[in-house]
Design an enzyme around this catalytic site. Structure first.
Site, PDB file in Angstrom:
ATOM      1  N   HIS A 175      -7.040  -4.327  10.204  1.00 20.09           N
ATOM      2  CA  HIS A 175      -7.067  -3.937   8.635  1.00 20.09           C
ATOM      3  C   HIS A 175      -5.353  -4.489   8.115  1.00 20.09           C
ATOM      4  CE1 HIS A 175      -5.025  -0.150   9.700  1.00 20.09           C
ATOM      5  NE2 HIS A 175      -3.936  -1.177   8.958  1.00 20.09           N
ATOM      6  N   ASN A 212      -7.549  -1.720  14.766  1.00 20.44           N
ATOM      7  CA  ASN A 212      -8.710  -2.493  14.440  1.00 20.44           C
ATOM      8  C   ASN A 212      -9.116  -3.695  13.349  1.00 20.44           C
ATOM      9  OD1 ASN A 212      -7.614  -1.208  11.680  1.00 20.44           O
ATOM     10  ND2 ASN A 212      -9.241   0.505  11.077  1.00 20.44           N
ATOM     11  N   GLU A 246      -9.327  -1.251   5.413  1.00 19.92           N
ATOM     12  CA  GLU A 246     -10.451  -1.647   6.338  1.00 19.92           C
ATOM     13  C   GLU A 246     -11.326  -1.848   6.628  1.00 19.92           C
ATOM     14  OE1 GLU A 246      -9.134   0.745   8.858  1.00 19.92           O
ATOM     15  OE2 GLU A 246      -7.966   2.417   8.064  1.00 19.92           O
ATOM     16  N   ASP A 288       1.199  -0.984  -0.172  1.00 14.37           N
ATOM     17  CA  ASP A 288      -0.232   0.145  -0.245  1.00 14.37           C
ATOM     18  C   ASP A 288       0.902   1.129   0.039  1.00 14.37           C
ATOM     19  OD1 ASP A 288       0.673  -0.366   2.303  1.00 14.37           O
ATOM     20  OD2 ASP A 288      -0.894  -0.821   3.678  1.00 14.37           O
TER      21      ASP A 288
END
Ligand code: GLP
Length: 247
Positions: free
Chosen positions: A132, A130, A137, A61
């Site tokens: 991811h 979280n 996400e 990413d």
């Protein structure tokens, strides 16, 4: 699930996976992750004496709008922390361009480049608090491909002020096509995410839980990141006995 006492032990185990890959394939395709977690592994790769000259490199990413030399650019991070000084061949390094004019096109080109290289042999992964992976996400489709993606507020807070709100990231479907997945998660802050991806349900609300679908997904964690696992004892037992199958 491999539980090592500390982050240095986790990096050592991760390096073993990299070594084993080069034992059987001198010109593999590697998928890299950015973040603090893989830094110890990258340091060990640099010092390993392995020959990386035949390797194709991709990355997971990048933040949108950042050129290759911007201070927060993932490309810059990977060059400074791994690729520089590794003896890589530039034409075999293809990192996501967050500053591409047409991000959809960049995403499609990137997918095509991965295919052309023969697919990713080993994808290194970190884990967001979280749950991811990459910048997929919570709520990301489990079949998603490389695409632009808006960052979650929690992720933005982890990065600090001034971080672009958008990223371009391999999709979960893209990640699942790698032949081997190697996730490293260390530290107490990741313990809940590790529990959710490994012992919780498979759900797009916890993108890392997609690893449950992969036939060769390895999670290398330290004791702190394993601290909420209900079955930690089982995984330690597996590790202690891993060479004794059939004895
Ligand atoms: C970011 C990246 C992920 C990375 C995660 C964890 O959000 N997009 O690829 O795995 O952060 O980063 P760290 O290893 O610094 O905790």
């Amino acid at each position: 699930m491999i539980i090592r006492p500390d982050a240095a032990g986790a990096a050592e185990t991760a390096l073993d996976f990299v070594r084993r890959l080069y034992d059987r394939k001198p010109d593999p395709v590697l998928g890299l992750a950015t973040g603090k977690t893989p830094l110890a592994l990258y340091g060990k790769m640099r010092a390993s004496g392995l020959d990386f000259s035949g390797t194709h490199f991709f990355n997971l990413d990048e933040l949108v709008g950042l050129g290759p030399d911007a201070p927060n650019s993932f490309r810059r991070f990977l060059r400074e922390n791994l690729l520089d000084g590794l003896g890589v061949h530039e034409e075999r390094v293809r990192l996501l361009r967050g500053d591409a004019k047409d991000l959809e096109r960049e995403a499609a080109d990137y997918e095509a480049a991965i295919k052309e290289a023969g697919g990713i042999d080993l994808q290194i992964l970190g884990l967001g608090r979280n749950g991811h992976i990459g910048f997929n996400e919570p709520g990301s489709s489990l079949g998603s491909r490389t695409r632009p993606k808006t960052l979650d507020r929690e992720t933005l807070a982890d990065y600090g002020p001034g971080t672009p709100r958008f990223s371009i990231t391999m999709g979960i479907g893209t990640i699942l096509e790698a032949r081997v997945l190697l996730m490293i998660a260390t530290g107490e802050a990741k313990a809940e995410a590790v529990r959710r991806i490994a012992e919780g349900p498979l759900t797009s609300e916890t993108p890392g839980s997609a690893l449950q679908l992969h036939p060769r997904a390895h999670l290398v964690v330290d004791e702190a990141a394993a601290s909420r696992l209900a079955r930690a004892d089982y995984w330690r037992w597996v590790w202690e006995n891993k060479w004794r199958v059939g004895q």
